[in-house]
Design an enzyme around this catalytic site. Structure first.
Site, PDB file in Angstrom:
ATOM      1  N   SER A 177       0.844  -1.188   0.000  1.00 18.85           N
ATOM      2  CA  SER A 177       0.000   0.000   0.000  1.00 18.85           C
ATOM      3  C   SER A 177       0.883   1.243   0.000  1.00 18.85           C
ATOM      4  O   SER A 177       1.745   1.382  -0.865  1.00 18.85           O
ATOM      5  CB  SER A 177      -0.959  -0.026   1.204  1.00 18.85           C
ATOM      6  OG  SER A 177      -1.891   1.030   1.140  1.00 18.85           O
ATOM      7  N   THR A 178       0.713   2.121   0.970  1.00 14.73           N
ATOM      8  CA  THR A 178       1.417   3.395   0.983  1.00 14.73           C
ATOM      9  C   THR A 178       2.926   3.211   0.909  1.00 14.73           C
ATOM     10  O   THR A 178       3.506   2.487   1.715  1.00 14.73           O
ATOM     11  CB  THR A 178       1.065   4.178   2.261  1.00 14.73           C
ATOM     12  OG1 THR A 178      -0.348   4.215   2.409  1.00 14.73           O
ATOM     13  CG2 THR A 178       1.623   5.597   2.204  1.00 14.73           C
ATOM     14  N   HIS A 204      -2.635  -1.333  -3.384  1.00  8.29           N
ATOM     15  CA  HIS A 204      -3.793  -0.459  -3.248  1.00  8.29           C
ATOM     16  C   HIS A 204      -3.640   0.762  -4.154  1.00  8.29           C
ATOM     17  O   HIS A 204      -2.828   1.647  -3.895  1.00  8.29           O
ATOM     18  CB  HIS A 204      -3.944   0.008  -1.798  1.00  8.29           C
ATOM     19  CG  HIS A 204      -4.163  -1.101  -0.831  1.00  8.29           C
ATOM     20  ND1 HIS A 204      -3.946  -0.963   0.527  1.00  8.29           N
ATOM     21  CD2 HIS A 204      -4.566  -2.387  -1.004  1.00  8.29           C
ATOM     22  CE1 HIS A 204      -4.217  -2.098   1.148  1.00  8.29           C
ATOM     23  NE2 HIS A 204      -4.593  -2.981   0.231  1.00  8.29           N
ATOM     24  N   MET A 298      -0.287   1.553   5.112  1.00  6.79           N
ATOM     25  CA  MET A 298      -1.074   1.844   6.306  1.00  6.79           C
ATOM     26  C   MET A 298      -2.212   0.847   6.427  1.00  6.79           C
ATOM     27  O   MET A 298      -2.641   0.246   5.441  1.00  6.79           O
ATOM     28  CB  MET A 298      -1.629   3.275   6.252  1.00  6.79           C
ATOM     29  CG  MET A 298      -2.638   3.534   5.154  1.00  6.79           C
ATOM     30  SD  MET A 298      -3.260   5.237   5.222  1.00  6.79           S
ATOM     31  CE  MET A 298      -4.465   5.199   3.875  1.00  6.79           C
ATOM     32  N   ASP A 301      -4.522  -4.500   6.136  1.00  2.26           N
ATOM     33  CA  ASP A 301      -4.712  -5.457   5.049  1.00  2.26           C
ATOM     34  C   ASP A 301      -3.481  -6.349   4.910  1.00  2.26           C
ATOM     35  O   ASP A 301      -2.346  -5.888   5.011  1.00  2.26           O
ATOM     36  CB  ASP A 301      -4.974  -4.721   3.736  1.00  2.26           C
ATOM     37  CG  ASP A 301      -5.404  -5.664   2.620  1.00  2.26           C
ATOM     38  OD1 ASP A 301      -5.993  -6.708   2.932  1.00  2.26           O
ATOM     39  OD2 ASP A 301      -5.162  -5.331   1.440  1.00  2.26           O
TER      40      ASP A 301
END
Length: 362
Positions: A177-178, A204, A298, A301
């Site tokens: 993700s991030t 993501h 973050m 998940d």
């Protein structure tokens, strides 16, 4: 980060957008210390105020967002969230910004901006706060290179394979993700084709971006990389990227191939695609070597997903805190007690090969 409320600089060439974004962030508990109408003003604002986070428009007069990111990261490294158009062209330039050191991006809606942006206020504030926590001072910006001592590195940056023999490849599911796109690019780009792995990537990002992301991975890797379209079957040496807005499910496995499908089931952890969905389905369907990898990001998940992989007899790798832009997802996975190896980003490709037991002659 300084104080309880992150301090932000808002950069956009539209006075209306600067005001709208500033109001949203202030209402969400951030302190906007300055605004800027172009990249040159942004560099000066960061220099003068030392903010915790910057929201950066891409298309601006004089000095654009790309040049501003490059200058800020060279002069005073600061977590930057890019604001990007939800278009293919916007995706291309956004990935350039991530290469230059930006942590993540947020897509501007089309149409009536004031109305549609207001509907995204909570999501924007949450993402800005996450980016504000990112560690950009440890050399994590830019594509990951492999330098781990476990396997060594080849001259071209991939995992050294001169002393290895490869058997039947395994399946690898990567959650990110991030701060993750450049890390995923480094990991996938370092996997040797001879390892014959089947790789599923859940990053993501929205649908206008995942196809471009797959193209970038394909260009950087010896593997054949594509965005999932529904009903895909992949074998060794192939990578499938979950499309934005849909979950990627492993529907079956056999004969060295995976059969996948896409669903529009409700988001999990507020995201779709969610890595937990892909990992749980892989744990149910795959009987051969299976590895779950949780990278920077973050939220939570991937934690339940790698728990399922662990419970099914697979191996689990988490990115370490020092090399993660945001240590949320790896931390949550580690807290479950199912992670076998915690590795720096550059050590993960070698860790994957070790986990699928491909090294015959150590």
């Amino acid at each position: 980060m300084s104080g309880a409320n992150p301090r932000a600089v808002v950069v956009d060439d539209s006075h209306f957008m600067r005001t709208l974004l500033s109001d949203m962030l202030e209402d969400g508990g951030l302190t906007v210390v300055d605004t800027a109408a172009n990249g040159a003003e942004a560099v000066a604002a960061v220099r003068d105020h030392g903010p915790d986070v910057v929201t950066m428009d891409l298309q601006m007069p004089e000095v654009d967002g790309l040049e501003a990111v490059e200058r800020i990261m060279a002069e005073r490294p600061t977590p930057i969230l890019m604001l990007s158009a939800h278009t293919a062209d916007g995706a291309d330039v956004t990935f350039e910004a991530l290469e230059k050191g930006a942590v993540d991006f947020f897509t501007k809606p089309g149409g009536e901006v004031s109305t549609r942006m207001s509907g995204k206020e909570e999501q924007l504030v949450r993402k800005v706060k996450a980016v504000a926590e990112a560690d950009v001072g440890g050399g994590r910006s830019g594509p990951t290179t492999v330098s781990g001592t476990t396997t060594g590195a080849s001259d071209d940056g991939g995992v050294a394979t001169a002393d290895r023999e490869f058997g039947e490849g395994g399946t690898v599911v990567i959650a990110s993700s991030t701060g993750g796109p450049t890390v995923v690019e480094g990991v996938v780009g370092s996997l040797p084709r001879d390892a014959d792995l089947r790789v599923l990537v859940v990053q993501h990002m929205p649908d206008a971006f995942t196809s471009r992301f797959a193209d970038r991975l394909d260009a950087a890797s010896e593997y054949d990389v594509s965005e999932a379209t529904g009903g895909d079957r992949i074998g060794g040496g192939e990578v499938l990227v979950a499309p934005g807005g849909k979950h990627l499910v492993v529907a079956g496995a056999g004969g060295g191939r995976l059969r996948t499908r896409l669903t529009e089931d409700p988001p999990e952890h507020g995201v779709r695609p969610a890595a937990d969905v892909t990992m749980r389905s892989a744990a149910d369907a795959v009987d051969e070597s299976l590895v779950g990898v949780v990278l920077t990001g973050m939220g939570a998940d991937g934690a339940a997903g790698v728990q399922a992989i662990h419970d099914a007899g697979g191996r689990v790798i988490a990115q370490d805190e020092a090399s993660s832009a945001v240590f949320g997802m790896p931390k949550r996975a580690i807290e479950r007690g199912c992670v076998d190896d915690v590795l720096a980003a550059g050590e993960i490709p070698g860790g994957i090969l070790d986990a699928v037991k491909l090294e015959v002659n150590p």
